[in-house]
Design a protein around this motif. Structure first.
Motif, mmCIF file in Angstrom:
data_model
loop_
_atom_site.group_PDB
_atom_site.id
_atom_site.type_symbol
_atom_site.label_atom_id
_atom_site.label_comp_id
_atom_site.label_asym_id
_atom_site.label_seq_id
_atom_site.Cartn_x
_atom_site.Cartn_y
_atom_site.Cartn_z
ATOM 1 N N ILE A 18 -76.625 -83.450 97.164
ATOM 2 C CA ILE A 18 -77.228 -84.286 98.207
ATOM 3 C C ILE A 18 -78.257 -85.200 97.554
ATOM 4 O O ILE A 18 -79.102 -84.761 96.775
ATOM 5 N N ASP A 19 -78.176 -86.481 97.851
ATOM 6 C CA ASP A 19 -79.080 -87.443 97.224
ATOM 7 C C ASP A 19 -80.445 -87.410 97.914
ATOM 8 O O ASP A 19 -80.532 -87.339 99.144
ATOM 9 N N ASN A 20 -81.502 -87.451 97.138
ATOM 10 C CA ASN A 20 -82.852 -87.363 97.711
ATOM 11 C C ASN A 20 -83.504 -88.729 97.907
ATOM 12 O O ASN A 20 -84.672 -88.814 98.278
ATOM 13 N N LYS A 21 -82.739 -89.793 97.663
ATOM 14 C CA LYS A 21 -83.282 -91.141 97.812
ATOM 15 C C LYS A 21 -82.588 -91.903 98.935
ATOM 16 O O LYS A 21 -83.247 -92.528 99.759
ATOM 17 N N PHE A 22 -81.265 -91.837 98.957
ATOM 18 C CA PHE A 22 -80.501 -92.553 99.980
ATOM 19 C C PHE A 22 -80.031 -91.580 101.046
ATOM 20 O O PHE A 22 -79.499 -90.511 100.743
#
Length: 230
Positions: free
Chosen positions: A140-144
């Motif tokens: 899971i991306d923590n920015k997008f």
């Protein structure tokens, strides 16, 4: 004993055909293992592009890319070494401590008979350098928002080509040579973010694959001699 597709590199005349025959066999073996152990994965990057645009390899591509979620990679990592045939090597930080590309591509499957001799940026290379399938592991991306991403996208790319959840909610099968491989259901949007109008071929001067030594291994301990394989 498991039956694996035969290695047919000697049946081809050109270097790129020989390389692609090795990579294709590797993909078939990976697919068989993932199906047996219920591990989800998909063709990624240029291999996905080749599957959609060419129904096989991009004609000048000399490696392959696959992607999988972290949960699937954990299972894959636990079983892959004992499932691979003797002539393939699972390369990761633990199995090859000299492997320096771990922050970009967490793992690879390597052919033990070959050698990417074009790697001039690392003349003192000690890691295994055989023909490869890159394994991109997604979290899971923590920015997008609503995205998953791999280490390369998070740490080395300034683009926004991360996969959306809905694009990888499930996979479909795509013809690649004479085999069906899984691809993301949202492949079209994903490829457009990666390559723009991906149906247009690049200029001819950009279609030159490097020469790969198909019958001579690198100097890594995990190699085999092609000419003494029988």
């Amino acid at each position: 004993m498991k039956q694996y597709p035969p290695d047919l590199r000697e049946n081809y005349d050109t270097n790129i055909e020989q390389v692609q025959s090795v990579v294709y066999r590797m993909l078939q073996i990976i697919d068989s293992i993932c199906e047996e152990f219920d591990i989800n994965y998909w063709l990624d990057y240029g291999t996905l592009l080749g599957a959609v645009r060419h129904h096989g390899f991009i004609p000048w591509d000399f490696e392959a890319d696959i992607g999988m979620l972290r949960s699937d990679y954990i299972v894959f990592k636990e079983i892959i070494e004992k499932e691979l045939p003797e002539d393939l090597f699972f390369q990761c930080e633990e199995t090859d401590p000299e492997y320096i590309f771990f922050p970009v591509v967490e793992a690879k499957i390597r052919d033990k008979y070959s050698n990417y001799i074009h790697d001039l940026n690392h003349p003192d290379r000690k890691w295994h350098n055989g023909i490869q399938v890159d394994i991109f592991v997604y979290d899971i991306d923590n920015k997008f928002e609503n995205c998953i991403s791999n280490a390369f996208e998070r740490n080395f790319s300034k683009s926004k080509i991360h996969l959306l959840f809905e694009e990888i909610g499930y996979t479909e099968k795509q013809q690649f040579n004479d085999h069906q491989f899984p691809i993301p259901i949202g492949y079209d949007q994903y490829l457009q973010r990666n390559y723009g109008d991906y149906k247009i071929l690049p200029p001819i001067e950009e279609r030159n694959p490097p020469y790969v030594e198909v019958f001579t291994p690198c100097n890594h301990p995990e190699t085999l001699d092609w000419y003494n394989k029988l």
